[in-house]
Design an enzyme around this catalytic site. Sequence first.
Site, mmCIF file in Angstrom:
data_model
loop_
_atom_site.group_PDB
_atom_site.id
_atom_site.type_symbol
_atom_site.label_atom_id
_atom_site.label_comp_id
_atom_site.label_asym_id
_atom_site.label_seq_id
_atom_site.Cartn_x
_atom_site.Cartn_y
_atom_site.Cartn_z
ATOM 1 N N GLU A 65 0.832 -1.199 0.000
ATOM 2 C CA GLU A 65 0.000 0.000 0.000
ATOM 3 C C GLU A 65 0.867 1.249 0.000
ATOM 4 O O GLU A 65 1.958 1.262 0.555
ATOM 5 C CB GLU A 65 -0.895 0.016 1.243
ATOM 6 C CG GLU A 65 -1.835 -1.164 1.281
ATOM 7 C CD GLU A 65 -2.830 -1.085 2.424
ATOM 8 O OE1 GLU A 65 -3.768 -1.876 2.415
ATOM 9 O OE2 GLU A 65 -2.671 -0.233 3.317
ATOM 10 N N CYS A 101 3.405 8.660 0.942
ATOM 11 C CA CYS A 101 3.979 7.742 1.923
ATOM 12 C C CYS A 101 4.255 6.431 1.193
ATOM 13 O O CYS A 101 3.331 5.819 0.660
ATOM 14 C CB CYS A 101 2.963 7.546 3.041
ATOM 15 S SG CYS A 101 3.459 6.330 4.255
ATOM 16 N N CYS A 104 6.702 -6.713 7.278
ATOM 17 C CA CYS A 104 7.801 -6.167 8.075
ATOM 18 C C CYS A 104 8.217 -7.215 9.095
ATOM 19 O O CYS A 104 7.353 -7.851 9.703
ATOM 20 C CB CYS A 104 7.364 -4.885 8.789
ATOM 21 S SG CYS A 104 8.667 -4.191 9.830
ATOM 22 N N CYS A 130 6.278 -5.078 15.830
ATOM 23 C CA CYS A 130 5.795 -4.168 16.870
ATOM 24 C C CYS A 130 4.348 -4.537 17.208
ATOM 25 O O CYS A 130 3.544 -4.811 16.318
ATOM 26 C CB CYS A 130 5.876 -2.720 16.396
ATOM 27 S SG CYS A 130 7.554 -2.222 15.970
ATOM 28 N N CYS A 132 1.236 -2.703 15.558
ATOM 29 C CA CYS A 132 1.282 -2.404 14.122
ATOM 30 C C CYS A 132 0.707 -3.535 13.274
ATOM 31 O O CYS A 132 1.089 -4.695 13.428
ATOM 32 C CB CYS A 132 2.723 -2.109 13.714
ATOM 33 S SG CYS A 132 2.924 -1.836 11.956
ATOM 34 N N CYS A 188 -0.836 6.100 7.342
ATOM 35 C CA CYS A 188 0.177 5.052 7.433
ATOM 36 C C CYS A 188 -0.004 4.308 8.747
ATOM 37 O O CYS A 188 -0.885 4.596 9.523
ATOM 38 C CB CYS A 188 1.569 5.662 7.415
ATOM 39 S SG CYS A 188 2.002 6.368 5.852
HETATM 40 N N1 SAH Z 1 9.048 0.669 10.099
HETATM 41 C C1 SAH Z 1 9.258 2.070 10.155
HETATM 42 C C2 SAH Z 1 8.522 2.787 9.059
HETATM 43 C C3 SAH Z 1 7.019 2.660 9.131
HETATM 44 S S1 SAH Z 1 6.453 4.168 9.708
HETATM 45 C C4 SAH Z 1 8.878 2.606 11.516
HETATM 46 O O1 SAH Z 1 8.268 1.881 12.273
HETATM 47 O O2 SAH Z 1 9.254 3.725 11.811
HETATM 48 C C5 SAH Z 1 4.875 3.830 10.266
HETATM 49 C C6 SAH Z 1 4.600 4.637 11.528
HETATM 50 O O3 SAH Z 1 3.257 4.363 11.942
HETATM 51 C C7 SAH Z 1 5.506 4.206 12.665
HETATM 52 O O4 SAH Z 1 5.859 5.304 13.462
HETATM 53 C C8 SAH Z 1 4.614 3.258 13.416
HETATM 54 O O5 SAH Z 1 5.039 3.101 14.717
HETATM 55 C C9 SAH Z 1 3.272 3.930 13.287
HETATM 56 N N2 SAH Z 1 2.143 3.031 13.551
HETATM 57 C C10 SAH Z 1 2.132 1.690 13.562
HETATM 58 N N3 SAH Z 1 0.910 1.218 13.855
HETATM 59 C C11 SAH Z 1 0.117 2.302 14.027
HETATM 60 C C12 SAH Z 1 -1.253 2.474 14.344
HETATM 61 N N4 SAH Z 1 -2.040 1.448 14.526
HETATM 62 N N5 SAH Z 1 -1.708 3.731 14.439
HETATM 63 C C13 SAH Z 1 -0.908 4.810 14.223
HETATM 64 N N6 SAH Z 1 0.381 4.697 13.913
HETATM 65 C C14 SAH Z 1 0.897 3.469 13.828
HETATM 66 FE FE1 SF4 Z 2 7.572 -2.692 11.171
HETATM 67 FE FE2 SF4 Z 2 5.269 -1.658 11.934
HETATM 68 FE FE3 SF4 Z 2 7.252 -1.836 13.684
HETATM 69 FE FE4 SF4 Z 2 7.426 -0.081 11.650
HETATM 70 S S1 SF4 Z 2 5.938 -0.046 13.314
HETATM 71 S S2 SF4 Z 2 9.009 -1.484 12.380
HETATM 72 S S3 SF4 Z 2 6.343 -1.185 10.036
HETATM 73 S S4 SF4 Z 2 6.213 -3.561 12.708
#
Ligand code: SAH
Ligand code: SF4
Length: 329
Positions: A81, A95, A102, A106, A109, A324
């Site tokens: 996406e 974005c 990934c 986390c 996420c 995102c």
């Molecule tokens: N993997 C990298 C790049 C992805 S950025 C990173 O984690 O930084 C995507 C951003 O959205 C990250 O800051 C992540 O922590 C955040 N994110 C993940 N799940 C989310 C959610 N459910 N609601 C809002 N932000 C979220």
């Molecule tokens: Fe991966 Fe989501 Fe963690 Fe970013 S926030 S490192 S996309 S698992």
Amino acid sequence: MDLGKLEASLKDEPKYRTEQVKEAVFKNLLTSWDEAKYLPVPLKQKLKLKFPLAIKAQLYKSTDGQSQKAVITFKDEQKIETVLMANRTGRNSVCVSSQVGCPMGCEFCQTGKMGLIRNLTAGEIITQLLYFARLLGTNKRIDNVVFMGMGEPLLNWENVVQSIKIINDPKAFNIASRKISLSTCGIIPGIKKLTDFPLQINLAISLHAPTSKLRSQLMPVNKKYPLPELMETVKHYVYKTGRKVMFEYLMLKDINDSPQHARQLAKLLDHPLYFVNLIKYNYTQSQFQASTEKKIKEFMQTLKNYNINTARRYSFGEDIAAACGQLAT
Ligand code: SAH
Ligand code: SF4
């Protein structure tokens, strides 16, 4: 289509040809090589085979009309996406995703739940921009690019770097490096490489917790690259580059949103070039809930009392955060 290799594949052609080809793709936004009447037929045949210009995608519009999400399907049927957002002043941010899925897992996420399927090629990263560039048409342009879609960009270094060169290339997307941002969950070796990277792009760190203990519970990456080492690496980055660093902090109800967490965060962010973006949690299927509006305001006020530069919106990529972070196919 691996447009990342387009220029390399033209190395035996005269320079003006290379420029014509790049212009066809990135400026004239052609969707078929047949439209490039000025190119010799044998070259067109080769380009048709090696760099087909068609993009398979499905477009979804948000109800407020501010953002559009595309699901792009690649040759092997894998999907990612990407999101286009227009802000109030009409600037367009995209974005982009850097991986299918990934590996970082986390807890909050959606992409993390997929695990890693594969890295994207530079061409596949560029394809996401090309798709929106075509949608915008030749009168409008993409102003900002943020690597905040699916995947961890610093775990796909070669392809991400190659794509950044094309994004920055005056003969391709021509987007200044200060308009390009990369977000990482805290891959220390990658941040070190970025410190010495010749293009000065913006760095964002997904922090989400002010203590190492809490961070380990939310983000497994913290066990490998713990908070104190991460902060040391970021400090060195700022020292070497003189650039601001954005810390993303997801507001999770009763997890990381108390005044005490705010105070701990304020103490952690001990450099004037650091700033915080508080992110509203987008509901996904997990045990987490978004913090209340009252809690977010209180948290923000505490940070401000400590003179921490705090915003509730991405000033790198504008309002794109909401779109995102919950990307998954
Ligand atoms: N993997 C990298 C790049 C992805 S950025 C990173 O984690 O930084 C995507 C951003 O959205 C990250 O800051 C992540 O922590 C955040 N994110 C993940 N799940 C989310 C959610 N459910 N609601 C809002 N932000 C979220
Ligand atoms: Fe991966 Fe989501 Fe963690 Fe970013 S926030 S490192 S996309 S698992």
